[in-house]
Design a protein around this motif. Structure first.
Motif, PDB file in Angstrom:
ATOM      1  N   HIS A 257      -0.404  58.610  33.987  1.00  0.00           N
ATOM      2  CA  HIS A 257      -0.949  58.510  32.931  1.00  0.00           C
ATOM      3  C   HIS A 257      -2.182  58.245  32.679  1.00  0.00           C
ATOM      4  CE1 HIS A 257       2.980  57.102  31.116  1.00  0.00           C
ATOM      5  NE2 HIS A 257       3.265  56.674  32.371  1.00  0.00           N
ATOM      6  N   THR A 258      -2.892  58.558  31.757  1.00  0.00           N
ATOM      7  CA  THR A 258      -4.314  58.341  31.529  1.00  0.00           C
ATOM      8  C   THR A 258      -4.454  56.820  30.946  1.00  0.00           C
ATOM      9  OG1 THR A 258      -4.406  58.785  29.096  1.00  0.00           O
ATOM     10  CG2 THR A 258      -4.660  60.663  30.788  1.00  0.00           C
ATOM     11  N   ASP A 261      -3.678  56.606  27.006  1.00  0.00           N
ATOM     12  CA  ASP A 261      -2.005  56.408  26.699  1.00  0.00           C
ATOM     13  C   ASP A 261      -1.643  54.891  26.462  1.00  0.00           C
ATOM     14  OD1 ASP A 261      -1.545  59.092  27.232  1.00  0.00           O
ATOM     15  OD2 ASP A 261      -1.061  58.580  29.721  1.00  0.00           O
ATOM     16  N   ARG A 264      -3.381  53.842  23.304  1.00  0.00           N
ATOM     17  CA  ARG A 264      -2.608  54.073  21.916  1.00  0.00           C
ATOM     18  C   ARG A 264      -1.318  53.263  21.910  1.00  0.00           C
ATOM     19  NH1 ARG A 264      -4.059  59.287  24.144  1.00  0.00           N
ATOM     20  NH2 ARG A 264      -5.897  59.996  23.170  1.00  0.00           N
ATOM     21  N   HIS A 265      -0.795  52.851  23.113  1.00  0.00           N
ATOM     22  CA  HIS A 265       0.638  51.867  23.080  1.00  0.00           C
ATOM     23  C   HIS A 265       0.275  50.602  22.807  1.00  0.00           C
ATOM     24  CE1 HIS A 265       4.233  50.157  24.588  1.00  0.00           C
ATOM     25  NE2 HIS A 265       3.398  49.077  25.190  1.00  0.00           N
TER      26      HIS A 265
END
Length: 293
Positions: A257-258, A261, A264-265
């Motif tokens: 993952h970046t 990610d 945004r979550h």
């Protein structure tokens, strides 16, 4: 204090300051009540900010705003990783390059969990001095191990009660960026060798050598100018191994993952920007399959 007043050790204080600031944000992603005490106890960091109101320019500050928020997000994501792992059945936790991590004190652990903290003697001695002064009580069985991860740390871990037959949650937070590539490969192989089926591993890597434009990013410039930490000089300059790919070859499943990610979550944290110092960062989550769920 030896171990935290210079070099990579100073980055442990930088992350502690970021965690302290995050703790006092109204929309905090993670809370670490011990972090500010580490910052104030070391001469090198005594004047650094530990609350949002103390940060010059607030969130516009590249170090304590953008990079600090990154460390807050990373803390939350890896807290969640360890919590999921132990509730799914991991009996042991190993913090590789534990630094000033206080998860053994601030997270709610299920009964009979053991947390091993591996780092150099100087770092752990400073940490113990501060925590002892606060009369801090761990929420799990805690076993610190003073050793260098470039040496035979597995022997020290095994001699302290670690059981390789038991599922383990491993964490290398902010570590591999500073290790030579041979040490990273050896660490991954050692973790695999010591891991029972159902073990998990999370670690952070940076993809490749960054361009001159990225190396001039305000995050790097501000960190060097404001606190004298030259991250680019501390990062190991060798070509990096594909540790996620190597784990897959060894039978592990992996997710990459970046940081964005998770921004945004969670709805807060750093977002991409031009010539981004965070663009090459990846967080890897691995699982060694087995009967464990």
């Amino acid at each position: 204090m030896p171990g935290v007043e210079g070099g990579v050790g100073l980055t442990a204080l930088m992350v502690a300051a970021a965690r302290a600031i995050e703790t006092h944000r109204p929309d905090a992603l993670a809370a670490d009540a011990y972090a500010e005490h580490f910052v104030r106890a070391a001469k090198a960091s005594a004047a650094w900010p530990v609350r949002p109101a103390e940060v010059p320019d607030g969130d516009a500050n590249p170090l304590w705003g953008r990079l600090g928020r990154y460390f807050g997000l990373r803390t939350r994501v890896l807290d969640d990783f360890l919590t999921r792992s132990v509730h799914a059945g991991a009996r042991q936790v190993v913090l590789l390059g534990a630094g000033l991590d206080t998860r053994a004190f601030r997270l709610g652990w299920p009964a009979e969990r053991v947390v091993y903290e591996i780092d150099r003697d100087g770092v752990l001695a400073f940490k113990h001095q501060v925590l002892d002064g606060l009369a801090a009580i761990p929420t799990a069985t805690r076993r610190p191990i003073a050793t260098d991860l470039r040496e035979d740390w597995a022997r020290s871990l095994l001699s302290t009660g670690f059981d390789p037959a038991v599922p383990t949650a491993w964490l290398a937070e902010g570590l591999l960026l500073y290790l030579p590539s041979t040490a990273e490969r050896r660490l991954i192989d050692t973790v695999d060798h010591l891991s029972a089926e159902g073990s998990t591993l999370a670690f952070e890597v940076k993809l490749g050598v960054e361009s001159p434009e990225i190396r001039a990013n305000p995050v790097y410039v501000a960190t060097r100018q404001q606190i004298g930490v030259d991250l680019l000089a501390l990062f190991d300059g060798e070509p990096r191994p594909d540790s996620a790919g190597h784990l897959r070859e060894l039978g592990w499943s992996t997710e990459t993952h970046t940081p964005f990610d998770f921004t945004r979550h969670h709805g807060r944290g750093p977002l991409p920007e031009p010539n981004d110092a965070l663009a090459g960062n990846r967080w890897i989550f691995a699982n060694k399959p087995g009967m464990y769920r």
